[in-house]
Motif scaffolding. Structure first.
Motif, PDB file in Angstrom:
ATOM      1  N   ALA A 253      41.246 -14.775  57.394  1.00  0.00           N
ATOM      2  CA  ALA A 253      39.995 -14.462  58.094  1.00  0.00           C
ATOM      3  C   ALA A 253      39.748 -12.957  58.224  1.00  0.00           C
ATOM      4  CB  ALA A 253      40.000 -15.096  59.485  1.00  0.00           C
ATOM      5  N   TYR A 254      40.719 -12.132  57.828  1.00  0.00           N
ATOM      6  CA  TYR A 254      40.547 -10.688  57.965  1.00  0.00           C
ATOM      7  C   TYR A 254      39.369 -10.195  57.128  1.00  0.00           C
ATOM      8  CZ  TYR A 254      44.848  -9.476  60.528  1.00  0.00           C
ATOM      9  OH  TYR A 254      45.817  -9.313  61.475  1.00  0.00           O
ATOM     10  N   ARG A 255      38.806  -9.086  57.591  1.00  0.00           N
ATOM     11  CA  ARG A 255      37.774  -8.390  56.856  1.00  0.00           C
ATOM     12  C   ARG A 255      38.317  -7.017  56.430  1.00  0.00           C
ATOM     13  NH1 ARG A 255      36.509 -12.818  56.515  1.00  0.00           N
ATOM     14  NH2 ARG A 255      34.506 -13.815  56.963  1.00  0.00           N
ATOM     15  N   ALA A 256      37.478  -6.240  55.785  1.00  0.00           N
ATOM     16  CA  ALA A 256      37.936  -5.008  55.138  1.00  0.00           C
ATOM     17  C   ALA A 256      38.677  -4.076  56.094  1.00  0.00           C
ATOM     18  CB  ALA A 256      36.744  -4.283  54.513  1.00  0.00           C
ATOM     19  N   HIS A 257      38.154  -3.905  57.307  1.00  0.00           N
ATOM     20  CA  HIS A 257      38.758  -3.004  58.294  1.00  0.00           C
ATOM     21  C   HIS A 257      40.209  -3.405  58.573  1.00  0.00           C
ATOM     22  CE1 HIS A 257      39.067  -0.691  62.055  1.00  0.00           C
ATOM     23  NE2 HIS A 257      39.417  -1.799  62.662  1.00  0.00           N
ATOM     24  N   GLU A 258      40.440  -4.695  58.801  1.00  0.00           N
ATOM     25  CA  GLU A 258      41.773  -5.194  59.127  1.00  0.00           C
ATOM     26  C   GLU A 258      42.684  -5.199  57.900  1.00  0.00           C
ATOM     27  OE1 GLU A 258      40.065  -8.466  62.291  1.00  0.00           O
ATOM     28  OE2 GLU A 258      39.361  -8.348  60.220  1.00  0.00           O
ATOM     29  N   LEU A 259      42.116  -5.552  56.750  1.00  0.00           N
ATOM     30  CA  LEU A 259      42.890  -5.571  55.506  1.00  0.00           C
ATOM     31  C   LEU A 259      43.452  -4.191  55.195  1.00  0.00           C
ATOM     32  CD1 LEU A 259      43.778  -6.905  52.797  1.00  0.00           C
ATOM     33  CD2 LEU A 259      41.554  -6.200  51.893  1.00  0.00           C
TER      34      LEU A 259
ATOM     35  N   VAL B 282      48.893 -10.225  46.173  1.00  0.00           N
ATOM     36  CA  VAL B 282      48.427 -11.459  45.558  1.00  0.00           C
ATOM     37  C   VAL B 282      47.323 -12.012  46.444  1.00  0.00           C
ATOM     38  CG1 VAL B 282      49.029 -13.804  44.863  1.00  0.00           C
ATOM     39  CG2 VAL B 282      50.648 -11.933  44.470  1.00  0.00           C
ATOM     40  N   SER B 283      46.152 -12.277  45.860  1.00  0.00           N
ATOM     41  CA  SER B 283      44.994 -12.651  46.664  1.00  0.00           C
ATOM     42  C   SER B 283      44.216 -13.777  46.007  1.00  0.00           C
ATOM     43  CB  SER B 283      44.070 -11.437  46.824  1.00  0.00           C
ATOM     44  OG  SER B 283      42.865 -11.782  47.482  1.00  0.00           O
ATOM     45  N   ALA B 284      43.558 -14.570  46.843  1.00  0.00           N
ATOM     46  CA  ALA B 284      42.520 -15.463  46.337  1.00  0.00           C
ATOM     47  C   ALA B 284      41.347 -14.582  45.898  1.00  0.00           C
ATOM     48  CB  ALA B 284      42.077 -16.432  47.427  1.00  0.00           C
ATOM     49  N   THR B 285      40.486 -15.104  45.027  1.00  0.00           N
ATOM     50  CA  THR B 285      39.296 -14.336  44.642  1.00  0.00           C
ATOM     51  C   THR B 285      38.237 -14.413  45.730  1.00  0.00           C
ATOM     52  OG1 THR B 285      38.480 -16.256  43.429  1.00  0.00           O
ATOM     53  CG2 THR B 285      39.698 -14.603  42.177  1.00  0.00           C
ATOM     54  N   SER B 286      38.105 -15.595  46.330  1.00  0.00           N
ATOM     55  CA  SER B 286      37.141 -15.798  47.414  1.00  0.00           C
ATOM     56  C   SER B 286      37.480 -17.099  48.115  1.00  0.00           C
ATOM     57  CB  SER B 286      35.711 -15.872  46.866  1.00  0.00           C
ATOM     58  OG  SER B 286      35.569 -16.983  46.000  1.00  0.00           O
ATOM     59  N   PHE B 287      36.930 -17.260  49.317  1.00  0.00           N
ATOM     60  CA  PHE B 287      37.070 -18.523  50.036  1.00  0.00           C
ATOM     61  C   PHE B 287      35.970 -18.602  51.081  1.00  0.00           C
ATOM     62  CE2 PHE B 287      38.884 -21.303  53.366  1.00  0.00           C
ATOM     63  CZ  PHE B 287      38.953 -22.463  52.603  1.00  0.00           C
ATOM     64  N   LYS B 288      35.225 -19.707  51.039  1.00  0.00           N
ATOM     65  CA  LYS B 288      34.077 -19.880  51.939  1.00  0.00           C
ATOM     66  C   LYS B 288      33.173 -18.654  51.836  1.00  0.00           C
ATOM     67  CE  LYS B 288      36.281 -23.248  55.003  1.00  0.00           C
ATOM     68  NZ  LYS B 288      36.676 -23.579  56.385  1.00  0.00           N
ATOM     69  N   THR B 289      32.960 -17.933  52.930  1.00  0.00           N
ATOM     70  CA  THR B 289      32.051 -16.779  52.889  1.00  0.00           C
ATOM     71  C   THR B 289      32.781 -15.465  52.601  1.00  0.00           C
ATOM     72  OG1 THR B 289      32.274 -16.450  55.286  1.00  0.00           O
ATOM     73  CG2 THR B 289      30.483 -17.877  54.527  1.00  0.00           C
ATOM     74  N   SER B 290      34.085 -15.533  52.360  1.00  0.00           N
ATOM     75  CA  SER B 290      34.869 -14.311  52.149  1.00  0.00           C
ATOM     76  C   SER B 290      34.976 -13.986  50.662  1.00  0.00           C
ATOM     77  CB  SER B 290      36.281 -14.488  52.723  1.00  0.00           C
ATOM     78  OG  SER B 290      36.241 -14.666  54.116  1.00  0.00           O
ATOM     79  N   ASP B 291      34.464 -12.824  50.274  1.00  0.00           N
ATOM     80  CA  ASP B 291      34.616 -12.329  48.914  1.00  0.00           C
ATOM     81  C   ASP B 291      35.799 -11.362  48.919  1.00  0.00           C
ATOM     82  OD1 ASP B 291      34.482 -11.119  46.430  1.00  0.00           O
ATOM     83  OD2 ASP B 291      32.308 -10.925  46.435  1.00  0.00           O
ATOM     84  N   TYR B 292      36.993 -11.923  48.688  1.00  0.00           N
ATOM     85  CA  TYR B 292      38.208 -11.117  48.764  1.00  0.00           C
ATOM     86  C   TYR B 292      38.217  -9.995  47.727  1.00  0.00           C
ATOM     87  CZ  TYR B 292      40.224 -14.822  51.719  1.00  0.00           C
ATOM     88  OH  TYR B 292      40.477 -15.711  52.724  1.00  0.00           O
ATOM     89  N   ARG B 293      37.745 -10.298  46.520  1.00  0.00           N
ATOM     90  CA  ARG B 293      37.769  -9.294  45.457  1.00  0.00           C
ATOM     91  C   ARG B 293      36.914  -8.077  45.858  1.00  0.00           C
ATOM     92  NH1 ARG B 293      38.985 -10.086  39.804  1.00  0.00           N
ATOM     93  NH2 ARG B 293      38.753 -12.347  40.016  1.00  0.00           N
ATOM     94  N   ALA B 294      35.744  -8.338  46.425  1.00  0.00           N
ATOM     95  CA  ALA B 294      34.865  -7.235  46.830  1.00  0.00           C
ATOM     96  C   ALA B 294      35.489  -6.411  47.948  1.00  0.00           C
ATOM     97  CB  ALA B 294      33.509  -7.792  47.272  1.00  0.00           C
ATOM     98  N   MET B 295      36.131  -7.075  48.905  1.00  0.00           N
ATOM     99  CA  MET B 295      36.748  -6.335  50.009  1.00  0.00           C
ATOM    100  C   MET B 295      37.930  -5.508  49.518  1.00  0.00           C
ATOM    101  SD  MET B 295      36.500  -8.727  53.436  1.00  0.00           S
ATOM    102  CE  MET B 295      36.625 -10.372  52.725  1.00  0.00           C
ATOM    103  N   ILE B 296      38.712  -6.067  48.573  1.00  0.00           N
ATOM    104  CA  ILE B 296      39.831  -5.304  48.017  1.00  0.00           C
ATOM    105  C   ILE B 296      39.315  -4.092  47.258  1.00  0.00           C
ATOM    106  CG2 ILE B 296      41.702  -5.386  46.321  1.00  0.00           C
ATOM    107  CD1 ILE B 296      42.090  -8.364  47.168  1.00  0.00           C
TER     108      ILE B 296
END
Length: 552
Positions: free
Chosen positions: A105-111, A124-138
């Motif tokens: 559930a973390y966002r960019a600030h916490e990540l 190691v990350s998922a690419t996305s999940f639900k409303t979270s675009d992990y790749r974009a935040m990374i």
């Protein structure tokens, strides 16, 4: 009349602690249960026997060695529950890397904070999940994370490349690295919300988490015949320690019902896979019991499990036993810093014990209740702060010796910050919290972290966050704010919009109350107790009202 015994209990046990690493324990299980089912991922239909699981763990471990991962290097995992999460958990353990759990559930600030504070080299990350675009935040935070050398995404070519790279290392390289590891080596960092405005990284060893997972399962009487349904998150001790390590240390089978909790998917997994064990926080069990198709599922295979995270209402416990057949369900209490469990009810405890207490001391662990002022152990039946000591106490907060010293005293007692009472039989009841921690749906939230974030809002002069009662989640967050002169009125929706995408969803306050001054003591300390009492009246929660409220 005889004086009451002190509020101290030691967990005697005939079963000794395990003196091995996580990887060594897995290999011992594989040697005994090679052909038995080890892992089922419902979302993809993939299945592993123990021999197959160990083969794939070794392949990932070899890939980590080929990538240059050294003993003690930090490898991050940012993903909802999936088979690769578990493979990486055991692969990092076999090569001596420290797995850093990142809350999905973390966002960019916490990540960014977690990656930098722990010094993650490979993520190691998922690419996305639900409303979270992990790749974009990374991509957003990567320029500010100098230690991060490589990012691997589950489900795309980069994961396959990581694993394929292992072909370059000698066949016995993983065995050689495993032989160089000690059970006391750090193996896992789990971040807990901190009172300083940022999370603290509880650092746990093989010895910490392997034994805790093993004994949580022992007290449920697991064997290699058990099939364990885990809708709880792997990033938390509940999933990866009490679930995964409990299972692999007993040769039991882990069933992943879905990437994140879904009541129907959980019930379907129990039905189809004939699960004998089910884990969850009370809100999960409530959702399952209220599923419209509940009666269509055959749950007769269920026997035991764990309910933890927040107090269990008596009616819910009754239904879990009667309607779900979990006659031997147990209650656990603990904290990330203690790997996590310190007390647990037993499978034959009464209904009253399972709803009124959090059980008694765990094997090989000590607990005591002390006067918060003097530090002296209080008589049984007297409230005080719960402390715990033993193999399960963390090594410390990652690179924060001062914060560690505040939590663990010179005698290695972990001070939980929870108020508790121990009865004459050694059963512990949690009565409150010295710290102002809020537990929302099983998630531990420290208001100070959210307050620090709210200070960054241009209209907010000061902010205080308290927990208020909530029928669904146990507690919800309410922000009391003082606005800067001339600021526009602040509604709950406007504040949520400010938080969205920057704070994990469960940390976003549901209610906002605008004030000119906060309730204070004569010495100038904020009276959060009074704020909580007044919040109940302001929101009409005593009358059962719950809605998105902003007041001034």
């Amino acid at each position: 009349m005889a004086a009451s015994a002190p509020s101290y209990a030691s967990g005697t046990a005939t079963t000794p602690l395990l003196g091995e690493t996580v990887g060594g324990n897995l290999e011992r299980t594989v040697a005994t249960h090679a052909d038995r089912p080890a892992l089922v991922e419902r979302a993809t239909g993939r299945r592993w026997t123990y021999a197959e699981l160990n083969r794939d763990v070794d392949a990932v471990a070899a890939g980590l060695l080929a990538a240059g991962v050294a003993k003690g290097d930090r490898v991050g995992i940012w993903s909802p529950n999936c088979a690769e999460w578990l493979l990486l958990q055991y692969a990092t353990a076999k090569v001596g890397a420290i797995l850093v759990n990142v809350n999905p559930a973390y966002r960019a600030h916490e990540l960014a904070y977690v990656l930098n504070q722990s010094g993650v080299r490979l993520l190691v990350s998922a690419t996305s999940f639900k409303t979270s675009d992990y790749r974009a935040m990374i991509d957003q935070v990567r320029p500010d994370c100098p230690a991060l050398d490589r990012v691997v995404y589950v489900g795309d070519a980069s994961w396959d490349e990581l694993v394929a790279g292992g072909a370059e290392v000698p066949a016995d390289a993983v065995r050689q690295r495993l032989a160089q590891l000690s059970p006391d080596d750090p193996i896992n960092i789990q971040y807990t919300s901190g009172t300083t405005g940022f999370p603290k990284g509880a650092t746990l060893s093989h010895h910490n988490i392997l034994n805790n997972g093993f004994f949580v399962a022992e007290l449920q009487r697991w064997t290699h015949e058990d099939r364990v349904c885990l809708p709880v998150p792997f990033y938390h001790c509940f999933g990866m320690v009490m679930g995964n390590l409990g299972a692999t240390s007993h040769g039991a089978c882990v069933v992943i019902p879905a990437p994140a909790f879904e009541a129907a998917a959980t019930l379907r997994a129990v039905h189809d896979e004939r699960c004998t064990v089910l884990y969850g926080v009370p809100t999960m069990f409530i959702a399952e019991l209220n599923d419209p198709d509940f009666d269509r599922y055959d749950l007769s295979s269920l026997r035991t499990g764990v309910m933890a995270g927040s107090p269990c209402p008596q009616e819910v416990m009754k239904q879990v036993i009667d309607r779900m057949g979990m006659r031997e369900v147990t209650i656990c209490y603990g904290m990330t810093e203690t790997s996590p469990v310190s007390t647990q009810t037993r499978v034959d405890d009464s209904l009253h014990r399972r709803v009124a207490t959090v059980g008694r001391v765990h094997p090989h662990v000590e607990v005591k209740v002390v006067d918060p002022e003097s530090g002296l152990t209080v008589p049984r039946g007297t409230p005080g702060e719960l402390c715990t000591r033993g193999y399960s106490v963390m090594l410390g907060y990652w690179e924060e010796p001062e914060r560690t010293a505040e939590a663990i005293d010179a005698a290695r007692w972990m001070h939980t910050g929870d108020l508790a009472v121990m009865d004459e039989d050694g059963y512990v009841t949690i009565t409150g919290r010295i710290k102002d921690m809020v537990i929302r749906g099983g998630e531990n939230i420290y208001p100070r972290e959210i307050e620090e974030f709210l200070y960054t809002h241009p209209d907010v002069l000061d902010a205080q966050v308290v927990g208020v009662p909530d029928a669904r989640y146990g507690e919800e967050l309410m922000a009391w704010v003082r606005l800067r002169p001339g600021a526009e009125p602040l509604t709950a929706e406007r504040l949520r919009e400010f938080c969205r995408g920057r704070l994990a969803h469960y940390k976003v306050p549901r209610y906002v109350h605008v004030v000119d001054e906060f309730p204070m003591t004569v010495t100038g300390k904020i009276r959060k107790v009074e704020m909580r009492e007044r919040a109940v009246e302001i929101l009409g929660l005593d009358a059962g009202t719950a809605g998105d409220t902003a007041s001034s």
